[in-house]
Design an enzyme around this catalytic site. Structure first.
Site, PDB file in Angstrom:
ATOM      1  N   LYS A 192      -1.945 -17.152   6.121  1.00  0.00           N
ATOM      2  CA  LYS A 192      -1.211 -16.610   7.313  1.00  0.00           C
ATOM      3  C   LYS A 192      -0.432 -17.197   8.296  1.00  0.00           C
ATOM      4  CE  LYS A 192      -2.678 -12.053   6.757  1.00  0.00           C
ATOM      5  NZ  LYS A 192      -4.001 -11.348   6.331  1.00  0.00           N
ATOM      6  N   TYR A 216       0.691  -1.175  -0.023  1.00  0.00           N
ATOM      7  CA  TYR A 216       0.263  -0.055   0.022  1.00  0.00           C
ATOM      8  C   TYR A 216       0.918   1.463  -0.317  1.00  0.00           C
ATOM      9  CZ  TYR A 216      -3.278  -3.567   1.270  1.00  0.00           C
ATOM     10  OH  TYR A 216      -3.963  -5.020   1.225  1.00  0.00           O
TER      11      TYR A 216
HETATM   12  C1  LIG Z   1      -4.618 -11.396   4.877  1.00  0.00           C
HETATM   13  C2  LIG Z   1      -5.711 -11.903   4.395  1.00  0.00           C
HETATM   14  C3  LIG Z   1      -6.142 -12.455   3.101  1.00  0.00           C
HETATM   15  C4  LIG Z   1      -5.002 -12.263   1.996  1.00  0.00           C
HETATM   16  O1  LIG Z   1      -3.926 -12.936   2.132  1.00  0.00           O
HETATM   17  P1  LIG Z   1      -2.797 -12.794   1.441  1.00  0.00           P
HETATM   18  O2  LIG Z   1      -1.680 -13.817   1.775  1.00  0.00           O
HETATM   19  O3  LIG Z   1      -2.122 -11.362   1.964  1.00  0.00           O
HETATM   20  O4  LIG Z   1      -2.809 -12.972  -0.119  1.00  0.00           O
HETATM   21  C5  LIG Z   1      -7.322 -12.876   2.943  1.00  0.00           C
HETATM   22  N1  LIG Z   1      -8.246 -12.743   3.713  1.00  0.00           N
HETATM   23  C6  LIG Z   1      -8.031 -12.342   5.086  1.00  0.00           C
HETATM   24  C7  LIG Z   1      -9.052 -12.701   6.286  1.00  0.00           C
HETATM   25  C8  LIG Z   1      -7.056 -11.995   5.443  1.00  0.00           C
HETATM   26  O5  LIG Z   1      -6.437 -11.390   6.636  1.00  0.00           O
END
Ligand SMILES: *Cc1c(COP(=O)(O)O)cnc(C)c1O
Length: 434
Positions: free
Chosen positions: A284, A22
């Protein structure tokens, strides 16, 4: 280019050539240069505001739940590195991916039986959406191709995920004219412990029913809306969505990318509601923050529906699908998590956050203080001054990344009580000065 770059040289090259999340080009804020990290500490290449080490209050955006440089995860990565870092997944398979998929099936709600290994959270959401649309296409109902979500959500930065992010105030307003047009319910009323609001329940039921003929799926973040505003809601609304979806022939997708692996106090946030979605995304914390990996799980009904259509395959296959290195570390990370009393650690951190953040409620300009699981949030009544807030946290020896009107933390589960207290002092300082 010299073999060794000084921190100043690094920063100059970074500014000239490297995009950050961003961010503008060239960057306007000076990023801190991290040299290494271990346990819950980031070691800086040069002292900043007198600090050469920072306690990480962010778990690198929900992911590094076991902390950095963990011997068990390091060993899993090294072991796998000596075998193979990667092979293609078309026509080939391997133990790390198979083991991980089986493990995910075992630990997620029972109806979820099939796993698509994707390379990032956003891609796993794309895959989830594709699964749902293709399911209805295969069922001879191609008109069911829209999505319904509630406002205040965040599902990633690629195209379909952006279309179900909060349409106001989010980062994706810019694209509102070009994104697929989805159906938005009001944001769920605040409060994990709040009694479900009857009018809101009716609103959800009516909206799903009214659009049933064009709806492929409802997609939401269960219990915690993360990057869309760090808001918590009653698990009762998830049960309402499950019933409304069942009654109207609509699939239900839970995006557990932020909430998965214990962060909210349940292994998956769906557990607070005792309901299972038809499709679920995780990411994540999946690899303990080591490598990028995500997964989309689905039920046998969804998988068989897709596979019995006139295009009887799921048409998706990223180059690095099922990456062995990431899968091996993910297996080790899941085992590490489940091999300890993670519930106790999450509770302990939650208690520390509740105690340490209580005084933030007295800070002028603070609107709300809330804690759920190992997540602590201080919401201001104004847009946070990110530079001032970051500086205040760094002075306390803590890394935070506030955004919008929020100063928040989700520490690694291995954070000791003293460090949790330090993080709280930093959040309070950031709220005061930001
Ligand atoms: C971070 C996140 C994403 C996207 O994941 P990336 O690995 O950054 O592409 C999608 N949904 C939720 C709820 C998230 O917190």
């Amino acid at each position: 280019m010299p073999d060794q770059l000084s921190p100043a040289e690094l920063r100059a090259l970074d500014r000239a050539h490297v995009w950050h999340p961003y961010g503008p080009m060239p960057g306007r804020q000076e990023p801190l240069v991290v040299e290494s990290a271990s346990g819950v500490r980031l070691r800086l290449a040069e002292p900043v505001h007198g600090r050469s080490e920072l306690v990480d209050g962010m778990s690198s955006w929900w992911s590094a739940v076991h902390g950095y440089n963990h011997p068990v995860l390091n060993e899993a990565a090294r072991d796998q590195l000596d075998r193979m870092s990667h092979v293609m997944f078309g026509g080939l398979t391997h133990e790390p991916a198979v083991r991980l998929a089986a493990r995910l099936v075992e630990i997620t709600p029972e109806p979820l039986q099939h796993v698509f290994l994707a390379d990032s959270g956003s891609v796993s959401v794309e895959v989830a959406v594709k699964m749902c649309l293709q399911y209805w296409r295969s069922a001879g109902r191609p008109a069911k191709r829209r999505l319904l979500t509630w406002r205040g959500g965040y599902h990633g930065d690629t195209w379909q995920p952006m279309s179900v992010c909060d349409p106001d105030g989010g980062m994706h307003e810019l694209w509102s004219g070009s994104l697929p047009r989805q159906i938005f319910a009001d944001a769920p009323p605040d409060g994990f412990d709040a009694d479900p609001d009857d009018a809101y329940v009716r609103h959800l039921r009516e909206l799903v029913a009214a659009h049933a003929d064009e709806l492929a799926a409802v997609i939401v973040e269960p219990v915690v809306q993360g990057a869309g505003g760090m808001r918590f809601h009653s698990p009762a609304y998830l049960r309402v969505l499950r019933e409304a979806c069942d009654a109207n022939d609509v699939l239900l997708v839970f995006d557990e990318i932020a909430t998965g692996f214990g962060r909210t106090g349940q292994l998956f946030a769906a557990g607070h509601a005792g309901v299972s979605p038809d499709v679920m995304c995780v990411g994540k914390a999946l690899t303990g923050g080591y490598l990028t990996l995500a997964a989309t799980l689905c039920t046998t009904r969804v998988a068989e529906g897709i596979s019995s259509g006139d295009v009887p395959v799921l048409a998706h296959g990223p180059t690095f699908m099922g990456n062995p290195l990431a899968s091996a570390v993910a297996c080790a990370s899941v085992d590490l998590l489940l091999g300890q009393d993670w519930e106790l650690e999450v509770k302990r951190i939650g208690t520390g956050l509740r105690q340490g953040l209580a005084e933030a409620a007295e800070v002028p300009g603070v609107r709300d203080v809330r804690v759920l699981g190992a997540i602590g949030v201080v919401q201001l009544d104004h847009e946070v001054d990110m530079e001032a807030a970051t500086r205040a946290a760094v002075r306390e020896g803590v890394w935070l990344r506030p955004f919008r009107d929020l100063v928040y933390t989700m520490p690694p589960y291995v954070t000791g009580d003293d460090d949790v207290a330090r993080i709280c002092r930093a959040v309070c300082a950031a709220a005061r000065e930001g």
